[in-house]
Scaffold this active site. Structure first.
Site, PDB file in Angstrom:
ATOM      1  N   ARG A   1      23.998  41.861  32.431  1.00  0.00           N
ATOM      2  CA  ARG A   1      25.172  41.519  33.226  1.00  0.00           C
ATOM      3  C   ARG A   1      24.785  40.544  34.334  1.00  0.00           C
ATOM      4  NH1 ARG A   1      27.882  46.432  35.966  1.00  0.00           N
ATOM      5  NH2 ARG A   1      28.919  44.755  37.102  1.00  0.00           N
TER       6      ARG A   1
ATOM      7  N   LYS B   1      34.188  46.973  40.836  1.00  0.00           N
ATOM      8  CA  LYS B   1      35.639  46.965  41.030  1.00  0.00           C
ATOM      9  C   LYS B   1      36.049  47.960  42.113  1.00  0.00           C
ATOM     10  CE  LYS B   1      37.501  45.541  36.526  1.00  0.00           C
ATOM     11  NZ  LYS B   1      38.306  46.001  35.384  1.00  0.00           N
TER      12      LYS B   1
ATOM     13  N   GLU C   1      39.367  46.379  31.022  1.00  0.00           N
ATOM     14  CA  GLU C   1      40.301  47.441  31.410  1.00  0.00           C
ATOM     15  C   GLU C   1      41.174  46.877  32.522  1.00  0.00           C
ATOM     16  OE1 GLU C   1      40.471  51.994  33.212  1.00  0.00           O
ATOM     17  OE2 GLU C   1      38.529  51.048  32.824  1.00  0.00           O
TER      18      GLU C   1
END
Length: 552
Positions: free
Chosen positions: A259, A269, A33
């Protein structure tokens, strides 16, 4: 530390799929994104998706999941493309965007409404949370769940036309409000957002959610293996529900892997943006940031980052990876490939009283101790040189292997010298050392048979150049700065950046290009700053020390 590539369960799956004929070509995608800069966790995902495609003769798409214009920008789109290229990967065809499929998504939303599998809901956000239930209690059906199809189609068309305000209505899937999986409790498909989109402008007043768009994007692009991190495992039933209930052109399968969570690092983020917004760092590409652009500016290499990702492997479980593994990969790569040079960070002048004032001697020095292909450079040797202030003492014990009054030391790639006297200022601080050279000591075997106590770096005072050296260290001094209730801002390392304005570098470094890395002898690995460095004003960033000092 071992650097053998670790296991990759995804490769096993892909090998089996190819061998069985389930698929004939591997097609993956990297779908960020564009709401921030990529970080080390994304680098892992890039290596997984592009790497698997490369290793199996397949293709990998770069696709921006740009369904939320509120937080996205063209700046992030450009930075992400740059990062993928810098890491050494090439995507298949043109860059793709979820926004390119907005019309198809809308048509599929209409299809779900027509099939009685989606409805327009008027609950506000607070009411929707109440109706949704909890992990222990089932949700309740929305009072708008049984609206007639015709009414839903009319309301959806009016939402699209911009007749309603933000938050007044949403389009929801009609699945199961009693499902133990919260993601299946009539999730939102479309919400009203009256703001321009960086790709589609003001064409749309409603935007699809990530969950609704993601699987259909994969289906449109013919993705065979939709690889994402483990937090999306609970979303997979919804991913499959959409594929089962829509006339999609292909049937991708979602796979999840653990992850990357390095110690002493944050990869949220939102929190990285907070560091930028509150000026804790100088931007997304600050060399202390775990962003790809930050690591690049710090002097980390694509090869080292890719090696690190291979070392930690791809598994089905989450866990914390010691950031020392990444630092090991960086040191190993730079040790093998970075040319050597000399810099003095705390200059102390040494006057060689026996050396002629007007003489300059050019001495050859190898650019690497084992890489003859990197050639040699010329070091101008003059009467006055700078050494590091920590490399001199008036008196010292036998363990001190540097310059001491009455003792000898070798200037690297140059003469052995002996210190004779010091000059002090009014405060009693040493500002100058007087010494003399030992004749015929160029080389490793001085003719008088007296071995120096050690070897130190130096720079000609007249031929060298002043430089700015930025000493970067880990941004956080806590192993898990944002774990649990930790306030990550409370764990900022106050010594993560120190700027040295009075460093001296050898003249060969004036030819350094931005982003060119070096080992400064005995100081560590440094890189010419990507933006600020020039031959007129050299600026070097410390990449990493010669050894791990955090475990000392």
């Amino acid at each position: 530390m071992e650097n053998t590539p670790a296991s990759n369960f995804l490769q096993t799956i892909i090998s089996d799929d190819l061998a069985s004929g389930k698929v004939t070509e591997i097609v993956t995608r990297f779908p960020p994104e564009p709401n921030g800069y990529l970080h080390i966790g994304h680098a892992k995902s890039i290596c997984v998706n592009f790497g698997l495609a490369e290793a199996n003769g397949g293709r990998c798409n770069l696709r921006f999941d740009d369904t939320n214009p509120e937080k996205e920008s063209q700046e992030f789109i450009e930075s992400i493309q740059q990062d993928v290229r810098w890491l050494g990967f090439t995507w298949d065809g043109e860059v793709r965007f979820a926004s390119s499929y907005f019309q198809q998504f809308y048509e599929w939303a209409v299809y779900l409404v027509e099939q009685g599998k989606a409805y327009v809901c008027d609950l506000n956000a607070e009411q929707a949370r109440e109706y949704r239930g909890t992990l222990k209690e089932p949700g309740r059906n929305s009072p708008y769940r049984d609206r007639p199809v015709a009414e839903n189609l009319d309301l959806l068309a009016r939402m699209k036309a911009g007749e309603f305000g933000e938050g007044e209505r949403v389009l929801r899937a009609r699945i199961d409000m009693a499902s133990p999986n919260m993601n299946m409790r009539d999730p939102i498909l479309y919400r009203i957002r009256k703001m321009p989109h960086h790709q589609t402008g003001t064409e749309w007043a409603i935007y699809p959610t990530y969950d609704f768009a993601h699987g259909q994007e994969d289906a449109i692009e013919g993705i065979t293996h939709s690889i994402c991190t483990l937090e999306f495992e609970d979303h997979r039933p919804l991913y499959d529900w959409f594929l089962d209930n829509l006339p999609v052109p292909s049937r991708p399968r979602q796979y999840e892997f653990g992850r990357l969570n390095p110690s002493y690092t944050i990869t949220s983020k939102r929190k990285l943006k907070q560091l930028v917004d509150e000026a804790v760092v100088a931007g997304w590409d600050d060399p202390r940031m775990p962003t790809v652009s930050g690591m690049r500016r710090r002097g980390y290499t694509p090869a080292a980052i890719r090696k690190f990702c291979d070392m930690i492997g791809t598994t089905r479980s989450d866990g914390v990876v010691d950031v020392a593994m990444l630092e090991f990969a960086i040191r190993e790569d730079l040790n093998a490939n970075a040319p050597r040079a000399m810099a003095v960070l705390k200059p102390l002048k040494v006057v060689l009283t026996d050396y002629p004032e007007d003489k300059t001697e050019m001495l050859a020095a190898p650019n690497h101790p084992t890489r003859e292909d990197l050639g040699q450079r010329q070091l101008p040797f003059t009467r006055e040189v700078y050494i590091d202030a920590e490399d001199f003492r008036e008196e010292a014990n036998k363990k001190y292997k540097r310059l001491v009054l009455g003792k000898r030391v070798r200037l690297r790639n140059a003469y052995v010298i002996e210190a004779d006297a010091v000059v002090k200022n009014d405060a009693g601080e040493i500002v100058e050392v007087h010494a003399h050279t030992i004749p015929n000591t160029i080389g490793e075997n001085p003719e008088d048979g007296v071995k120096p106590k050690g070897v130190i770096q130096w720079v000609s005072a007249s031929a060298g150049k002043r430089a700015e050296i930025r000493l970067y260290d880990r941004l956080f001094n806590h192993e898990a700065p944002d774990r649990g209730d930790n306030d990550f801002m409370a764990h900022i390392n106050p010594e993560s950046l120190q700027i040295v304005n009075n460093a001296w570098i050898e003249p060969s470094l004036l030819e350094a290009l931005p982003e060119q890395g070096f080992q400064f002898e005995r100081e560590g690995y440094f890189v010419a700053d990507r933006y600020d460095h020039s031959s007129e004003m050299p600026v070097f960033n410390k990449t990493i020390g010669l050894r791990d000092t955090w475990n000392d």
